[in-house]
Design an enzyme around this catalytic site. Structure first.
Site, PDB file in Angstrom:
ATOM      1  N   ASP A   1       0.825  -1.212   0.000  1.00 54.82           N
ATOM      2  CA  ASP A   1       0.000   0.000   0.000  1.00 54.82           C
ATOM      3  C   ASP A   1       0.863   1.266   0.000  1.00 54.82           C
ATOM      4  O   ASP A   1       1.860   1.349   0.727  1.00 54.82           O
ATOM      5  CB  ASP A   1      -0.872  -0.024   1.271  1.00 54.82           C
ATOM      6  CG  ASP A   1      -1.788   1.175   1.372  1.00 54.82           C
ATOM      7  OD1 ASP A   1      -2.575   1.392   0.436  1.00 54.82           O
ATOM      8  OD2 ASP A   1      -1.719   1.900   2.392  1.00 54.82           O
TER       9      ASP A   1
ATOM     10  N   GLU B   1       0.963  -0.650  -5.126  1.00 56.32           N
ATOM     11  CA  GLU B   1      -0.089   0.357  -5.279  1.00 56.32           C
ATOM     12  C   GLU B   1       0.546   1.742  -5.253  1.00 56.32           C
ATOM     13  O   GLU B   1       1.064   2.180  -4.223  1.00 56.32           O
ATOM     14  CB  GLU B   1      -1.128   0.238  -4.161  1.00 56.32           C
ATOM     15  CG  GLU B   1      -2.362   1.081  -4.425  1.00 56.32           C
ATOM     16  CD  GLU B   1      -2.546   2.252  -3.492  1.00 56.32           C
ATOM     17  OE1 GLU B   1      -3.541   2.958  -3.621  1.00 56.32           O
ATOM     18  OE2 GLU B   1      -1.678   2.493  -2.621  1.00 56.32           O
TER      19      GLU B   1
HETATM   20  C1  OTU Z   1      -4.190   3.764  -0.174  1.00 56.04           C
HETATM   21  O1  OTU Z   1      -4.569   4.776  -1.075  1.00 56.04           O
HETATM   22  C2  OTU Z   1      -5.429   2.945   0.122  1.00 56.04           C
HETATM   23  O2  OTU Z   1      -5.881   2.346  -1.052  1.00 56.04           O
HETATM   24  C3  OTU Z   1      -6.451   3.822   0.773  1.00 56.04           C
HETATM   25  O3  OTU Z   1      -7.669   3.153   0.977  1.00 56.04           O
HETATM   26  C4  OTU Z   1      -5.871   4.309   2.093  1.00 56.04           C
HETATM   27  O4  OTU Z   1      -6.732   5.247   2.651  1.00 56.04           O
HETATM   28  C5  OTU Z   1      -4.497   4.943   1.922  1.00 56.04           C
HETATM   29  O5  OTU Z   1      -3.630   4.215   1.043  1.00 56.04           O
HETATM   30  C6  OTU Z   1      -3.775   5.009   3.245  1.00 56.04           C
HETATM   31  O6  OTU Z   1      -3.384   3.733   3.668  1.00 56.04           O
HETATM   32  O7  OTU Z   1      -4.353   8.222  -1.320  1.00 56.04           O
HETATM   33  O8  OTU Z   1      -6.827   8.010  -2.137  1.00 56.04           O
HETATM   34  O9  OTU Z   1      -0.197   6.905  -4.421  1.00 56.04           O
HETATM   35  O10 OTU Z   1      -2.691   7.581  -3.603  1.00 56.04           O
HETATM   36  O11 OTU Z   1      -1.884   4.841  -1.597  1.00 56.04           O
HETATM   37  C7  OTU Z   1      -6.082   6.852  -1.989  1.00 56.04           C
HETATM   38  C8  OTU Z   1      -0.805   6.131  -3.510  1.00 56.04           C
HETATM   39  C9  OTU Z   1      -4.705   7.111  -1.509  1.00 56.04           C
HETATM   40  C10 OTU Z   1      -1.963   6.795  -2.788  1.00 56.04           C
HETATM   41  C11 OTU Z   1      -2.767   5.702  -2.218  1.00 56.04           C
HETATM   42  C12 OTU Z   1      -3.792   5.965  -1.243  1.00 56.04           C
END
Ligand code: OTU
Length: 643
Positions: free
Chosen positions: A284, A326
């Protein structure tokens, strides 16, 4: 660094893979370590070499690895061995993913175990479980705030139950993918709590500052992730008089990877979960993992070293495991996390750019921008591929390749405004029903929330009892799935989309959720709808059956393998997205009409690529003569032409 220091009395030749000692039987573990040892140490030294404790910490890491190897079950070691022989196993066309929240899908792990057969029926081969580890009861960002990487969130069940779900999945030929929240822990994690109590050793695992001076320097250049739902990059805690780096929510504390102990502890947790049977880790928010004053603290070079090192650790202890990265960032940055042409980092990455382009085409009813953008995609490393998806649990962030928009004469600021309004359902020619996410009314910038079906027009069509609009909405839902299910890459279905689940507007009445519109597209799985899945006189039945058929068809033809590249072409009929795959024996041409009008697609560009003759549509069964000058594609029709 002197190997002798690290390895004690071990024959270091082993670690360079060139031992000629005839009396020693080298274990599989040692052989694997030997293959990556130098690279692993070089990276470790590059990142941590300036610290006095670097050698000691490296030794600690090796000890952890050895221990975890000793604990790894035979059944898992068997998979490791098979996958070492077949490292591209995940490139098979058989791979079809499905992502779900345990509680929303089946309440808990016991429920999930009972429902696995539903996923098996759909044809799913890998199940991505959204965060299920221990988390705060109330504020937890859907689990992306982990309080312990080795304990299951109590309401979901126990580790034993988790293992039994994993075992059942394996029996049915399904891999379990676990989210791995690598950038931050919850503030209730033991490390965070000890840090809060003042233990320096633990404070060093996070970014903590006595005054705002250093945070102020960061704040000059670091953008906010959640400017609306959780503004600021730092949080001040009066009780310990410290400013803590909190990129996301206040209760998510960023880990400090400049401390090798953090690297090691996280590696240890990852190995522990791998030993419970996790086969895919969704890493993540990787772009945030390294911080430097004066930068945006996004996508910094050191992150590549960190991911590469984690991959070496996996290669030694659990080589059957793969990474899904991700990074919802600019297309070029996403690509960098594959780790160059040698593919040293993530095996798979979310194809966020493609997802955005698909939605863009839904709104604009043309595909020139998508085709041009995809043409610019460089080749991927040999043993790597995309994760193709249409919706997931997060918002849709409108990250376009501005060059491509410019080339098409589109002003991206104005265009994004249009797209935002379109998917919110803000003007009369739209069919979508969504919400803004992180919307800035001054800049008129933001992202979009909503389920696939609602964004495709089904909610609005049902409300207005418009049978024609309903038909179009269903066609859009099928079309988007049709594309991800025939493209190179692993398709991943977002739970509920296979039954066309609508938005859950109830989130607005729930205290911890109302401020975060992502809950709009996180409804509880509707098992009443699932009951209708075999009845094609219902929407649910038609969508489910269509997706299931396509999954079966994908699996039946080698041409759908992920390592056969997909090429996109512009035919002159921009309403119809046209792409093809070709190898020695098979040819596939995919067509998808993003408009509600029938369109004649000129075929000469296919002829130029050596595609001729009579082809059969694998879904509808009809024959289409590509030798003719044009192919007729009906409103929102998709063709899977095969020869
Ligand atoms: C991720 O997303 C997860 O998919 C989210 O559900 C979480 O809230 C977040 O991490 C924190 O753990 O900003 O709008 O470039 O954009 O990791 C989603 C990566 C997010 C980020 C992404 C993030």
């Amino acid at each position: 660094m002197n190997y002798q220091n690290v390895l004690g009395k071990v024959d270091t030749n082993i670690y360079e893979g060139k031992s000629n000692m005839t009396t020693t039987v080298i274990s599989t573990y040692d052989k694997r370590l030997g293959k990556v040892y130098n690279e692993l140490w070089n990276r470790y030294h590059k990142i941590y070499g300036h610290r006095e404790d670097a050698s000691q910490q490296f030794q600690n890491l090796l000890n952890m690895m050895k221990q975890k190897d000793a604990e790894r079950k035979d059944a898992l070691k068997k998979i490791d061995a098979e996958r070492e022989e077949n490292q591209g196993w995940f490139l098979s066309q058989n791979q079809v993913g499905y992502m779900l929240y345990i509680d929303l899908f089946a309440e808990n792990l016991t429920g999930l175990k009972q429902k696995i057969k539903y996923l098996h029926e759909l044809g799913v081969t890998y199940i991505h479980l959204m965060p299920f580890l221990k988390m705060p009861d109330e504020h937890n960002d859907g689990g992306y705030a982990v309080s312990s990487y080795t304990e299951i969130h109590k309401p979901f069940g126990t580790m034993k139950q988790f293992e039994s779900v994993v075992d059942l999945c394996r029996e049915l030929g399904m891999s379990v993918c676990s989210d791995f929240v690598i950038n931050h822990t919850s503030k209730e994690h033991e490390w965070a709590q000890k840090a809060r109590q003042g233990m320096e050793e633990y404070q060093d695992m996070y970014f903590m500052f006595d005054t705002y001076d250093i945070p102020a320097q960061y704040d000059k250049t670091v953008p906010e992730v959640f400017p609306k739902v959780s503004p600021g990059n730092f949080t001040y805690y009066e009780d310990m008089n410290k400013h803590v780096f909190t990129s996301f929510y206040e209760f998510q504390w960023d880990l400090n990877y400049q401390n090798p102990r953090v690297f090691n502890e996280i590696a240890n947790c990852m190995m522990e979960l791998a030993n419970k049977g996790v086969e895919i880790f969704r890493l993540d928010a990787i772009p945030f993992m390294w911080k430097e004053i004066g930068t945006t603290c996004r996508n910094l070079d050191e992150i590549h070293d960190l991911i590469e090192m984690y991959r070496y650790v996996m290669k030694v202890v659990c080589p059957g495991v793969i990474f899904k990265g991700e990074a919802i960032v600019q297309p070029q940055e996403i690509l960098s996390y594959f780790g160059g042409m040698e593919g040293k980092e993530c095996h798979t990455m979310y194809n966020a750019s493609f997802m955005v382009l698909l939605w863009n085409s839904i709104a604009t009813k043309e595909t020139a921008v998508m085709t041009e953008a995809l043409c610019r995609y460089p080749q991927l490393p040999e043993k790597a591929t995309w994760i193709n998806y249409v919706r997931c649990h997060d918002d849709i962030g409108w990250g376009f390749d501005n060059d491509v928009l410019g080339q098409q004469g589109i002003n991206w600021v104005e265009h994004t405004k249009y797209i935002l309004k379109f998917f919110k359902g803000d003007f009369h020619t739209t069919f979508s029903k969504g919400e803004y996410y992180e919307f800035d009314e001054w800049k008129f910038d933001g992202r979009t929330s909503g389920t696939l079906a609602s964004l495709c027009g089904l909610e609005w069509a049902l409300e207005s009892r418009d049978a024609y609009q309903q038909e179009l909405a269903e066609k859009r839902i099928k079309l988007l799935h049709s594309i991800i299910l025939s493209f190179s890459g692993i398709p991943v279905i977002y739970s509920g989309d296979e039954l066309a689940q609508l938005n859950d507007w109830n989130y607005l009445t729930v205290e911890n959720k109302a401020h975060d519109s992502r809950w709009l597209h996180r409804p509880s799985f509707d098992w009443e709808k699932a009951k209708k899945r075999h009845d094609v006189s219902t929407v649910e039945g038609r969508i489910f059956t269509d997706i299931k058929n396509r999954i079966e068809t994908r699996k039946a033809y080698d041409i759908f393998r992920s390592d056969v590249p997909t090429y996109t072409i512009r035919t002159g009929a921009d309403q119809v997205f046209t792409y093809f795959k070709k190898d020695e024996h098979e040819t596939f041409v995919g067509l998808a009409n993003f408009s509600e009008y029938p369109v004649y697609v000129p075929t000469h560009v296919l002829h130029q690529r050596g595609i001729w003759g009579n082809m059969q549509d694998l879904i509808q069964g009809k024959y289409v003569d590509v030798a003719k000058e044009t192919i007729l594609v009906g409103p929102y029709e998709t063709l899977w032409l095969y020869q």
